[in-house]
Design an enzyme around this catalytic site. Structure first.
Site, PDB file in Angstrom:
ATOM      1  N   VAL A 139      11.944  -1.855  10.192  1.00  0.00           N
ATOM      2  CA  VAL A 139      12.263  -0.805  11.158  1.00  0.00           C
ATOM      3  C   VAL A 139      12.517   0.543  10.476  1.00  0.00           C
ATOM      4  O   VAL A 139      13.096   1.448  11.071  1.00  0.00           O
ATOM      5  CB  VAL A 139      13.485  -1.201  12.012  1.00  0.00           C
ATOM      6  CG1 VAL A 139      13.133  -2.368  12.923  1.00  0.00           C
ATOM      7  CG2 VAL A 139      14.683  -1.540  11.134  1.00  0.00           C
TER       8      VAL A 139
ATOM      9  N   ALA B  30       5.305   7.958  -1.953  1.00  0.00           N
ATOM     10  CA  ALA B  30       5.398   8.020  -3.411  1.00  0.00           C
ATOM     11  C   ALA B  30       4.762   9.289  -3.965  1.00  0.00           C
ATOM     12  O   ALA B  30       5.314   9.927  -4.868  1.00  0.00           O
ATOM     13  CB  ALA B  30       4.738   6.786  -4.020  1.00  0.00           C
TER      14      ALA B  30
ATOM     15  N   HIS C  99     -26.016  10.399  -0.742  1.00  0.00           N
ATOM     16  CA  HIS C  99     -26.422   9.366   0.214  1.00  0.00           C
ATOM     17  C   HIS C  99     -26.894   8.137  -0.549  1.00  0.00           C
ATOM     18  O   HIS C  99     -27.622   8.252  -1.530  1.00  0.00           O
ATOM     19  CB  HIS C  99     -27.569   9.877   1.094  1.00  0.00           C
ATOM     20  CG  HIS C  99     -28.146   8.810   1.985  1.00  0.00           C
ATOM     21  ND1 HIS C  99     -27.541   8.415   3.149  1.00  0.00           N
ATOM     22  CD2 HIS C  99     -29.275   8.063   1.848  1.00  0.00           C
ATOM     23  CE1 HIS C  99     -28.285   7.473   3.720  1.00  0.00           C
ATOM     24  NE2 HIS C  99     -29.334   7.237   2.941  1.00  0.00           N
TER      25      HIS C  99
ATOM     26  N   GLY D 210       5.616   0.182  12.554  1.00  0.00           N
ATOM     27  CA  GLY D 210       5.348   1.387  11.780  1.00  0.00           C
ATOM     28  C   GLY D 210       4.451   1.068  10.608  1.00  0.00           C
ATOM     29  O   GLY D 210       3.779   0.027  10.567  1.00  0.00           O
ATOM     30  N   VAL D 211       4.428   1.951   9.639  1.00  0.00           N
ATOM     31  CA  VAL D 211       3.544   1.792   8.482  1.00  0.00           C
ATOM     32  C   VAL D 211       3.802   0.472   7.758  1.00  0.00           C
ATOM     33  O   VAL D 211       2.876  -0.302   7.508  1.00  0.00           O
ATOM     34  CB  VAL D 211       3.720   2.977   7.508  1.00  0.00           C
ATOM     35  CG1 VAL D 211       2.917   2.739   6.237  1.00  0.00           C
ATOM     36  CG2 VAL D 211       3.295   4.273   8.170  1.00  0.00           C
ATOM     37  N   ILE D 212       5.065   0.191   7.427  1.00  0.00           N
ATOM     38  CA  ILE D 212       5.384  -1.009   6.649  1.00  0.00           C
ATOM     39  C   ILE D 212       5.097  -2.281   7.441  1.00  0.00           C
ATOM     40  O   ILE D 212       4.510  -3.235   6.924  1.00  0.00           O
ATOM     41  CB  ILE D 212       6.856  -0.976   6.205  1.00  0.00           C
ATOM     42  CG1 ILE D 212       7.089   0.212   5.262  1.00  0.00           C
ATOM     43  CG2 ILE D 212       7.243  -2.276   5.510  1.00  0.00           C
ATOM     44  CD1 ILE D 212       8.535   0.435   4.894  1.00  0.00           C
TER      45      ILE D 212
ATOM     46  N   GLY E 232       9.038  -4.112  14.209  1.00  0.00           N
ATOM     47  CA  GLY E 232       8.610  -2.765  13.839  1.00  0.00           C
ATOM     48  C   GLY E 232       7.127  -2.681  13.555  1.00  0.00           C
ATOM     49  O   GLY E 232       6.610  -3.427  12.717  1.00  0.00           O
TER      50      GLY E 232
END
Length: 404
Positions: free
Chosen positions: A202, A252, A376, A115-117, A113
């Site tokens: 997943v 979260a 800046h 994905g994010v995790i 997987g």
């Protein structure tokens, strides 16, 4: 050492919440709760109905305790999705929780997987020294994100040494002696590879089992999510549900805001959550963050838009800190110039995205941001420059001449 630090951090945060409970006179009862029943207590003259609900709690000592209440909030969260073809053994094949408890850095680490995790865990263990290989069934990387930023992210992660395999289907994974054998197929056929550890990442599923008795009528969809309206009210009067167990991204901060909204509503105040402006963050290095619409979503909806991008390579602060990969991308409405989406790849993206959320909450245009003064040298100047780039007026990069 990292396990000790993790344990100390978790204990500190947990103790902090426990202290908040005590200071706010909140009773913390640990056990498994079930909404057991509710009944009409009385009916007032204005035809509003008061309900008295009963919760049964199976305590950790196996004793049962019951409570009467007027309002209930379901916040049971989510759990990692498991695969039957790669059963978790919490030693060699682990989920996202187990991936944080390795007692040493795996030499070869496989992840199912991207994905994010999966990306976050892969990014962490790669920086700690693992040889990381990620298997992804989809043929599009981060399909839910803006594809320009997703493609740039893929290049960066691959250049860092993350071996990301798209359009790859897992056949099975099993422990063989002190390693994990992974079998998979891709465009070239069937393959097999061994890893010291394998992480299953997943996705997650809502914890919506055994929340209430069947006769209560709590509506749960086929995906396991508790059905709620825009105010997180469930099908049972006086019962609310928030967070991962309801629709929307499993984040979260989304669950926290829903909880605050519900508490305010119960107290008789007005509150709502703007579900169109939930910021998303992938805590890799560099980070990826976004809010609002993606370019592909606007194309599909037939909405005309303008784009402004600014690379961190042209940022003095990014150069000074050697954090130049990535960019800020702003998408605005072609007619009104109102900001429709902001997508960031780079250092501190998780911090910078808050500026975009604030801008969009107040209905700002790209021109509004362009007319503001930014300190800046800062990373946030890239947001300012990207807003200027929407109309071809970025200062610190070469760009087409403005028509203004």
């Amino acid at each position: 050492m990292h396990r000790l630090i993790e344990k100390l951090l978790v204990n500190t945060l947990t103790f902090g919440i426990e202290s908040l409970f005590k200071s706010n006179k909140i009773d913390w009862i640990q056990g498994q709760a079930l909404i057991e029943s509710f009944e009409i207590q009385n009916k007032t003259t204005d035809d509003s109905t008061q309900y008295d609900k009963q919760i049964k709690v199976l305590l950790h000592n196996k004793k049962e305790q019951r409570f009467k209440t007027k309002h209930i909030i379901i916040a049971t969260g989510s759990s990692p999705v498991n695969l039957s073809i790669a059963p978790i053994d919490d030693e060699f094949i682990v989920d996202s929780t187990g991936a944080l408890a390795f007692n040493k850095v795996p030499k070869k680490l496989g992840i199912i997987g991207s994905g994010v995790i999966g990306l976050e865990l892969g990014s962490v263990w790669k920086r700690l020294g693992s040889e990381v290989t990620i298997f992804e069934a989809q043929d599009t990387f981060l399909a839910f994100a803006d594809q320009f930023v997703a493609k740039e992210s893929l290049k960066l992660f691959q250049n860092q040494g993350l071996n990301i395999n798209l359009n790859t289907r897992l056949l099975n994974a099993k422990k063989i002696k002190k390693s994990v054998q992974v079998s998979y197929t891709d465009a070239e056929g069937e393959h097999s590879e061994k890893f010291d550890k394998l992480i299953i990442a997943v996705g997650r599923k809502p914890n919506s089992e055994n929340l209430s008795n069947d006769e209560m009528g709590l509506v749960i969809d086929e995906g396991g999510f508790v059905h709620v309206n825009e105010h997180c009210q469930t099908s049972i009067p006086g019962v609310y549900a928030i967070g991962d167990v309801v629709r929307g991204p499993m984040l979260a901060h989304k669950g926290s805001e829903e909880g605050s909204m519900v508490a305010e509503l119960i107290a008789g105040r007005f509150r709502e959550v703007n579900y169109d402006l939930i910021p998303s963050v992938i805590y890799t290095h560099p980070e990826v963050a976004w809010v609002g619409k993606t370019e592909q979503a606007l194309k599909a909806a037939g909405i005309d838009y303008k784009i402004g991008t600014f690379p961190f390579a042209a940022s003095g602060r990014a150069q000074a800190l050697n954090e130049t990969p990535g960019m800020v991308k702003i998408i605005s409405d072609a007619q009104t110039d109102r900001i429709l989406g902001v997508h960031i790849l780079g250092s501190q993206a998780s911090e910078l995205i808050a500026q975009a959320v604030i801008s969009m909450e107040f209905g700002a245009s790209a021109e509004d941001i362009a007319l503001m003064m930014f300190a800046h040298p800062t990373f946030s100047e890239a947001y300012h420059e990207a807003s200027l780039a929407v109309s071809g007026r970025a200062i610190h990069i070469k760009q087409r001449k403005s028509k203004i």
